[in-house]
Design a protein around this motif. Structure first.
Motif, PDB file in Angstrom:
ATOM      1  N   THR A 114       0.824  -1.201   0.000  1.00  0.00           N
ATOM      2  CA  THR A 114       0.000   0.000   0.000  1.00  0.00           C
ATOM      3  C   THR A 114       0.856   1.247   0.000  1.00  0.00           C
ATOM      4  OG1 THR A 114      -1.878   1.048   1.110  1.00  0.00           O
ATOM      5  CG2 THR A 114      -0.142   0.171   2.517  1.00  0.00           C
ATOM      6  N   ASN A 117       0.361   6.698   3.910  1.00  0.00           N
ATOM      7  CA  ASN A 117      -0.822   7.488   4.290  1.00  0.00           C
ATOM      8  C   ASN A 117      -2.140   6.855   3.849  1.00  0.00           C
ATOM      9  OD1 ASN A 117       0.800   9.502   5.501  1.00  0.00           O
ATOM     10  ND2 ASN A 117       1.072  10.541   3.536  1.00  0.00           N
ATOM     11  N   SER A 118      -2.096   5.620   3.349  1.00  0.00           N
ATOM     12  CA  SER A 118      -3.332   4.915   2.994  1.00  0.00           C
ATOM     13  C   SER A 118      -3.916   4.232   4.228  1.00  0.00           C
ATOM     14  CB  SER A 118      -3.062   3.862   1.914  1.00  0.00           C
ATOM     15  OG  SER A 118      -2.629   4.467   0.716  1.00  0.00           O
ATOM     16  N   SER A 119      -5.230   4.051   4.219  1.00  0.00           N
ATOM     17  CA  SER A 119      -5.908   3.335   5.304  1.00  0.00           C
ATOM     18  C   SER A 119      -5.786   1.836   5.070  1.00  0.00           C
ATOM     19  CB  SER A 119      -7.376   3.756   5.365  1.00  0.00           C
ATOM     20  OG  SER A 119      -8.054   3.039   6.374  1.00  0.00           O
ATOM     21  N   THR A 121      -6.770  -2.081   6.720  1.00  0.00           N
ATOM     22  CA  THR A 121      -7.538  -2.877   7.676  1.00  0.00           C
ATOM     23  C   THR A 121      -6.970  -4.291   7.697  1.00  0.00           C
ATOM     24  OG1 THR A 121      -9.562  -1.599   7.297  1.00  0.00           O
ATOM     25  CG2 THR A 121      -9.805  -3.767   8.309  1.00  0.00           C
ATOM     26  N   GLN A 160      -7.203  -1.383  12.482  1.00  0.00           N
ATOM     27  CA  GLN A 160      -7.057  -0.406  11.409  1.00  0.00           C
ATOM     28  C   GLN A 160      -5.901   0.537  11.710  1.00  0.00           C
ATOM     29  OE1 GLN A 160     -11.126   1.205  11.196  1.00  0.00           O
ATOM     30  NE2 GLN A 160     -11.406   0.061   9.293  1.00  0.00           N
ATOM     31  N   LEU A 161      -5.234   0.978  10.644  1.00  0.00           N
ATOM     32  CA  LEU A 161      -4.137   1.922  10.786  1.00  0.00           C
ATOM     33  C   LEU A 161      -3.993   2.740   9.525  1.00  0.00           C
ATOM     34  CD1 LEU A 161      -0.682   0.388  10.063  1.00  0.00           C
ATOM     35  CD2 LEU A 161      -2.724  -1.031   9.907  1.00  0.00           C
ATOM     36  N   THR A 162      -3.336   3.880   9.662  1.00  0.00           N
ATOM     37  CA  THR A 162      -2.925   4.672   8.510  1.00  0.00           C
ATOM     38  C   THR A 162      -1.455   4.384   8.278  1.00  0.00           C
ATOM     39  OG1 THR A 162      -4.552   6.398   8.989  1.00  0.00           O
ATOM     40  CG2 THR A 162      -2.715   6.984   7.554  1.00  0.00           C
ATOM     41  N   ASP A 167       5.763   1.716   9.194  1.00  0.00           N
ATOM     42  CA  ASP A 167       4.989   0.468   9.134  1.00  0.00           C
ATOM     43  C   ASP A 167       5.487  -0.479   8.045  1.00  0.00           C
ATOM     44  OD1 ASP A 167       3.089   1.111  11.197  1.00  0.00           O
ATOM     45  OD2 ASP A 167       2.175   2.531   9.803  1.00  0.00           O
TER      46      ASP A 167
END
Length: 296
Positions: A114, A117-119, A121, A160-162, A167
């Motif tokens: 990803t 700064n994307s969400s 799950t 969930q995380l941004t 990360d």
């Protein structure tokens, strides 16, 4: 001639696992001591779930032992039974065994690769188990991120995380345990990949170098980013080798223009190199000499 009566003064002792997973095997042992007149005359019948098991018998003194394996293709509470006979004397023992089904948990990441700064799950779920009721934990290393109480059906938990740069490479583990006392656990892991453009800072690409003429030095300029950026540095329009040791000359002094690029962007930085020159055998101008060297 007197023939001593056969005797089994002790009950058989059964040893096997109290819990067995569907499709796996576990050793089963039936041991009887005090066999009279000789242990070799003991006859065994070892059965599980109503079916006779294959086994081998060994003896030591007045003790005989039957060794086999139990296996069950379906879950449920089943009985392991051992019957030992010597002449007209028989003794039996039984043990209840719980055969369980605990499927591998399923770990889903909305986008395992990803953009920063994307969400994101992360979902941890379990297919239906038998007996029902599974405890789920979504973990990161030794830390529990979220957990569920034992629940029937197909339980799940979410986190969930941004996505940030930090990360990238983060590993999540979905852990499933039976809600009962069954000592079993299944795990599934997934790693998050975070894609981001180049980042240049003083830790990887210092803005200034001060070198002494004639010494061996290495021009270094690194950039963070995923995928790893390509870094190109130019001086006076000419590419410069990065990470290669060189002998410093006064021609190395100047400004280097460095640019890092990958599929998600680019970043630039100017790097200044100052060269401290060895002064020739004449008096330098007042104030220009410092520590036996002068900046060119």
């Amino acid at each position: 001639f007197f023939s001593p009566a056969a005797d089994l003064p002790e009950e058989p002792q059964l040893q096997t696992s109290l819990y067995i997973e569907v499709g796996t095997r576990a050793p089963a042992r039936c041991r009887v001591a005090g066999v009279f007149p000789v242990a070799g005359e003991a006859r065994f019948n070892l059965s599980f779930w109503g079916e006779s098991l294959n086994f081998t018998v060994t003896t030591s003194g007045d003790t005989a032992t039957a060794q086999g394996e139990v296996r069950s293709p379906s879950p449920g509470q089943h009985q392991l039974t051992c019957t030992v006979t010597v002449g007209p004397v028989s003794r039996s023992a039984g043990q209840s065994v719980l055969v369980y089904r605990l499927p591998e948990p399923i770990l889903e990441v909305t986008e395992s690769r990803t953009l920063v700064n994307s969400s994101v799950t992360v979902t941890c779920r379990s297919p239906e188990a038998d007996p029902p009721g599974v405890l789920l934990q979504l973990r990161e290393a030794e830390r529990v991120l979220v957990s569920s109480a034992p629940a029937p059906g197909q339980p799940h938990v979410q986190f969930q995380l941004t996505a940030g740069e930090e990360d990238n490479g983060r590993e999540f583990t979905c852990e499933a345990r039976p809600g009962s006392d069954i000592p079993a656990v299944k795990r599934t892991s997934a790693r998050l990949t975070v894609l981001y453009g180049p980042r240049m800072d003083d830790s990887g690409c210092p803005r200034e170098w001060i070198w002494k003429e004639g010494t061996e030095q290495t021009f270094s300029c690194l950039s963070r980013g995923n995928p790893a950026p390509d870094v190109v540095c130019m001086k006076d329009g000419v590419p410069v080798s990065i990470g290669v040791q060189r002998q410093v000359s006064r021609e190395d002094a100047g400004t280097y223009h460095c640019k890092a690029s990958n599929a998600h962007g680019s970043a630039s930085r100017d790097v200044t190199v100052q060269v401290e020159c060895k002064w020739p055998l004449v008096d330098p101008p007042a104030g220009d000499l410092e520590g036996g060297v002068q900046k060119c």
